[in-house]
Design a protein around this motif. Structure first.
Motif, PDB file in Angstrom:
ATOM      1  N   ALA A   1      -6.380  33.872  27.826  1.00  0.00           N
ATOM      2  CA  ALA A   1      -5.201  32.835  28.903  1.00  0.00           C
ATOM      3  C   ALA A   1      -4.628  32.287  29.038  1.00  0.00           C
ATOM      4  CB  ALA A   1      -7.233  32.599  29.036  1.00  0.00           C
ATOM      5  N   LEU A   2      -4.224  31.905  30.491  1.00  0.00           N
ATOM      6  CA  LEU A   2      -3.262  30.931  30.390  1.00  0.00           C
ATOM      7  C   LEU A   2      -3.255  30.352  31.620  1.00  0.00           C
ATOM      8  CD1 LEU A   2       0.647  30.624  30.766  1.00  0.00           C
ATOM      9  CD2 LEU A   2      -0.126  32.829  31.939  1.00  0.00           C
ATOM     10  N   ASP A   3      -2.492  28.806  31.324  1.00  0.00           N
ATOM     11  CA  ASP A   3      -2.628  28.299  31.777  1.00  0.00           C
ATOM     12  C   ASP A   3      -0.976  27.515  32.595  1.00  0.00           C
ATOM     13  OD1 ASP A   3      -2.415  25.778  33.512  1.00  0.00           O
ATOM     14  OD2 ASP A   3      -4.127  24.569  31.639  1.00  0.00           O
ATOM     15  N   ALA A   4      -0.477  27.147  33.469  1.00  0.00           N
ATOM     16  CA  ALA A   4       0.702  26.562  33.472  1.00  0.00           C
ATOM     17  C   ALA A   4       1.139  25.627  34.284  1.00  0.00           C
ATOM     18  CB  ALA A   4       1.447  28.321  34.420  1.00  0.00           C
ATOM     19  N   THR A   5       0.180  24.877  33.858  1.00  0.00           N
ATOM     20  CA  THR A   5       1.352  22.568  34.732  1.00  0.00           C
ATOM     21  C   THR A   5       1.681  22.578  33.994  1.00  0.00           C
ATOM     22  OG1 THR A   5      -1.534  23.231  34.628  1.00  0.00           O
ATOM     23  CG2 THR A   5      -0.593  20.953  35.139  1.00  0.00           C
ATOM     24  N   PRO A   6       3.010  22.357  34.707  1.00  0.00           N
ATOM     25  CA  PRO A   6       4.328  21.892  34.077  1.00  0.00           C
ATOM     26  C   PRO A   6       4.061  20.257  33.518  1.00  0.00           C
ATOM     27  CG  PRO A   6       4.030  22.178  36.843  1.00  0.00           C
ATOM     28  CD  PRO A   6       3.197  22.808  36.484  1.00  0.00           C
ATOM     29  N   ASP A   7       3.398  20.037  34.338  1.00  0.00           N
ATOM     30  CA  ASP A   7       3.064  18.033  33.640  1.00  0.00           C
ATOM     31  C   ASP A   7       2.483  17.755  32.793  1.00  0.00           C
ATOM     32  OD1 ASP A   7       4.142  17.263  36.176  1.00  0.00           O
ATOM     33  OD2 ASP A   7       2.903  16.841  37.033  1.00  0.00           O
ATOM     34  N   THR A   8       2.178  18.908  32.053  1.00  0.00           N
ATOM     35  CA  THR A   8       2.046  19.007  30.728  1.00  0.00           C
ATOM     36  C   THR A   8       2.411  18.296  29.373  1.00  0.00           C
ATOM     37  OG1 THR A   8      -0.588  20.787  31.115  1.00  0.00           O
ATOM     38  CG2 THR A   8       0.403  20.406  28.835  1.00  0.00           C
ATOM     39  N   LEU A   9       3.766  18.703  29.325  1.00  0.00           N
ATOM     40  CA  LEU A   9       4.290  18.062  28.918  1.00  0.00           C
ATOM     41  C   LEU A   9       4.648  16.939  28.781  1.00  0.00           C
ATOM     42  CD1 LEU A   9       6.750  18.606  27.276  1.00  0.00           C
ATOM     43  CD2 LEU A   9       8.311  18.542  29.688  1.00  0.00           C
ATOM     44  N   THR A  10       4.402  16.139  29.481  1.00  0.00           N
ATOM     45  CA  THR A  10       4.105  14.417  29.186  1.00  0.00           C
ATOM     46  C   THR A  10       2.689  13.473  28.602  1.00  0.00           C
ATOM     47  OG1 THR A  10       3.587  14.023  31.040  1.00  0.00           O
ATOM     48  CG2 THR A  10       5.916  13.833  30.463  1.00  0.00           C
ATOM     49  N   PHE A  11       1.522  15.296  28.237  1.00  0.00           N
ATOM     50  CA  PHE A  11       0.766  14.751  27.486  1.00  0.00           C
ATOM     51  C   PHE A  11      -0.023  15.789  26.617  1.00  0.00           C
ATOM     52  CE2 PHE A  11       0.635  13.722  32.231  1.00  0.00           C
ATOM     53  CZ  PHE A  11      -0.354  12.515  32.518  1.00  0.00           C
ATOM     54  N   ALA A  12       0.906  15.714  25.368  1.00  0.00           N
ATOM     55  CA  ALA A  12       1.084  16.297  24.240  1.00  0.00           C
ATOM     56  C   ALA A  12      -0.044  16.749  23.326  1.00  0.00           C
ATOM     57  CB  ALA A  12       2.469  16.267  23.213  1.00  0.00           C
ATOM     58  N   GLN A  13      -0.656  15.018  23.295  1.00  0.00           N
ATOM     59  CA  GLN A  13      -1.093  14.237  22.557  1.00  0.00           C
ATOM     60  C   GLN A  13      -2.887  15.168  22.763  1.00  0.00           C
ATOM     61  OE1 GLN A  13      -1.361  13.130  18.748  1.00  0.00           O
ATOM     62  NE2 GLN A  13      -3.378  13.707  18.774  1.00  0.00           N
ATOM     63  N   ARG A  14      -2.713  14.816  23.630  1.00  0.00           N
ATOM     64  CA  ARG A  14      -4.231  15.429  24.505  1.00  0.00           C
ATOM     65  C   ARG A  14      -4.105  16.714  24.225  1.00  0.00           C
ATOM     66  NH1 ARG A  14      -5.416  12.601  30.820  1.00  0.00           N
ATOM     67  NH2 ARG A  14      -5.908  10.897  30.288  1.00  0.00           N
ATOM     68  N   VAL A  15      -3.519  17.588  24.720  1.00  0.00           N
ATOM     69  CA  VAL A  15      -3.436  19.402  24.247  1.00  0.00           C
ATOM     70  C   VAL A  15      -4.144  19.336  23.335  1.00  0.00           C
ATOM     71  CG1 VAL A  15      -2.287  21.287  24.233  1.00  0.00           C
ATOM     72  CG2 VAL A  15      -1.433  19.535  26.402  1.00  0.00           C
ATOM     73  N   ARG A  16      -2.857  18.599  21.948  1.00  0.00           N
ATOM     74  CA  ARG A  16      -2.849  18.846  20.485  1.00  0.00           C
ATOM     75  C   ARG A  16      -5.112  18.388  19.852  1.00  0.00           C
ATOM     76  NH1 ARG A  16      -1.135  19.467  16.136  1.00  0.00           N
ATOM     77  NH2 ARG A  16      -1.594  19.624  13.874  1.00  0.00           N
ATOM     78  N   ASP A  17      -5.214  17.151  20.508  1.00  0.00           N
ATOM     79  CA  ASP A  17      -6.474  16.651  20.176  1.00  0.00           C
ATOM     80  C   ASP A  17      -7.608  17.662  20.787  1.00  0.00           C
ATOM     81  OD1 ASP A  17      -5.705  14.450  19.290  1.00  0.00           O
ATOM     82  OD2 ASP A  17      -5.569  13.355  21.186  1.00  0.00           O
ATOM     83  N   THR A  18      -7.886  18.191  21.883  1.00  0.00           N
ATOM     84  CA  THR A  18      -8.473  19.419  22.550  1.00  0.00           C
ATOM     85  C   THR A  18      -8.453  20.379  22.303  1.00  0.00           C
ATOM     86  OG1 THR A  18      -7.665  18.469  24.857  1.00  0.00           O
ATOM     87  CG2 THR A  18      -9.410  19.751  24.868  1.00  0.00           C
ATOM     88  N   TYR A  19      -7.499  21.453  21.901  1.00  0.00           N
ATOM     89  CA  TYR A  19      -7.266  22.653  21.158  1.00  0.00           C
ATOM     90  C   TYR A  19      -7.682  21.963  19.571  1.00  0.00           C
ATOM     91  CZ  TYR A  19      -5.414  24.762  24.423  1.00  0.00           C
ATOM     92  OH  TYR A  19      -5.177  26.397  25.126  1.00  0.00           O
ATOM     93  N   GLU A  20      -7.837  21.015  19.472  1.00  0.00           N
ATOM     94  CA  GLU A  20      -8.627  20.877  17.667  1.00  0.00           C
ATOM     95  C   GLU A  20      -9.740  20.794  17.956  1.00  0.00           C
ATOM     96  OE1 GLU A  20      -6.768  17.518  16.138  1.00  0.00           O
ATOM     97  OE2 GLU A  20      -4.932  18.328  14.809  1.00  0.00           O
ATOM     98  N   LEU A  21     -10.517  20.130  18.803  1.00  0.00           N
ATOM     99  CA  LEU A  21     -12.320  19.983  19.118  1.00  0.00           C
ATOM    100  C   LEU A  21     -12.122  21.735  19.592  1.00  0.00           C
ATOM    101  CD1 LEU A  21     -14.344  18.254  19.852  1.00  0.00           C
ATOM    102  CD2 LEU A  21     -13.095  18.024  22.067  1.00  0.00           C
ATOM    103  N   ALA A  22     -11.478  22.317  19.991  1.00  0.00           N
ATOM    104  CA  ALA A  22     -12.071  23.295  20.649  1.00  0.00           C
ATOM    105  C   ALA A  22     -12.564  24.823  19.540  1.00  0.00           C
ATOM    106  CB  ALA A  22     -11.050  24.106  21.752  1.00  0.00           C
ATOM    107  N   GLY A  23     -12.042  23.752  17.799  1.00  0.00           N
ATOM    108  CA  GLY A  23     -11.812  25.552  16.839  1.00  0.00           C
ATOM    109  C   GLY A  23     -11.460  26.100  16.971  1.00  0.00           C
ATOM    110  N   ASP A  24     -12.205  27.047  15.383  1.00  0.00           N
ATOM    111  CA  ASP A  24     -11.283  28.142  14.969  1.00  0.00           C
ATOM    112  C   ASP A  24      -9.205  28.078  15.482  1.00  0.00           C
ATOM    113  OD1 ASP A  24     -11.836  30.540  14.694  1.00  0.00           O
ATOM    114  OD2 ASP A  24     -10.968  31.757  16.602  1.00  0.00           O
TER     115      ASP A  24
END
Length: 102
Positions: free
Chosen positions: A73-96
């Motif tokens: 899967a791919l998400d191409a939301t350019p504004d994600t750049l300014t929310f790096a901590q949210r990305v990290r927190d979400t992926y850590e919560l997802a596990g594996d």
């Protein structure tokens, strides 16, 4: 474990992210699903991390956009750049260990 996109394309407007995303989608990457009453560009840009209302719906809401377990899967939301901590927190919560595979 919840499956999240293996690629997050981030960048600035007019930086070529749409062309890269199109190439990857055409190569077989899973697009985000568009839910009722959402704009069609959500099929490229899920806008989960950058819109508080979407982000507050949580991990399962985001993961439900990427239902094809056979395709990466791919998400191409350019504004994600300014929310790096949210990305990290979400992926850590997802596990594996998905945060380290991103």
């Amino acid at each position: 474990m919840v499956r999240l996109p293996s690629i997050q394309i981030i960048g600035a407007q007019k930086a070529g992210t749409s062309a890269v995303a199109k190439w990857l989608f055409d190569s077989g990457y899973c697009r985000p699903l568009v839910f009722d009453d959402e704009p069609l560009y959500y099929s490229k840009e899920a806008h989960f991390f950058d819109i508080d209302w979407n982000y507050n719906l949580g991990l399962d809401y985001y993961a439900s956009r990427f239902r094809d377990d056979e395709l990466p899967a791919l998400d191409a939301t350019p504004d994600t750049l300014t929310f790096a901590q949210r990305v990290r927190d979400t992926y850590e919560l997802a596990g594996d260990n998905q945060v380290n595979k991103l």
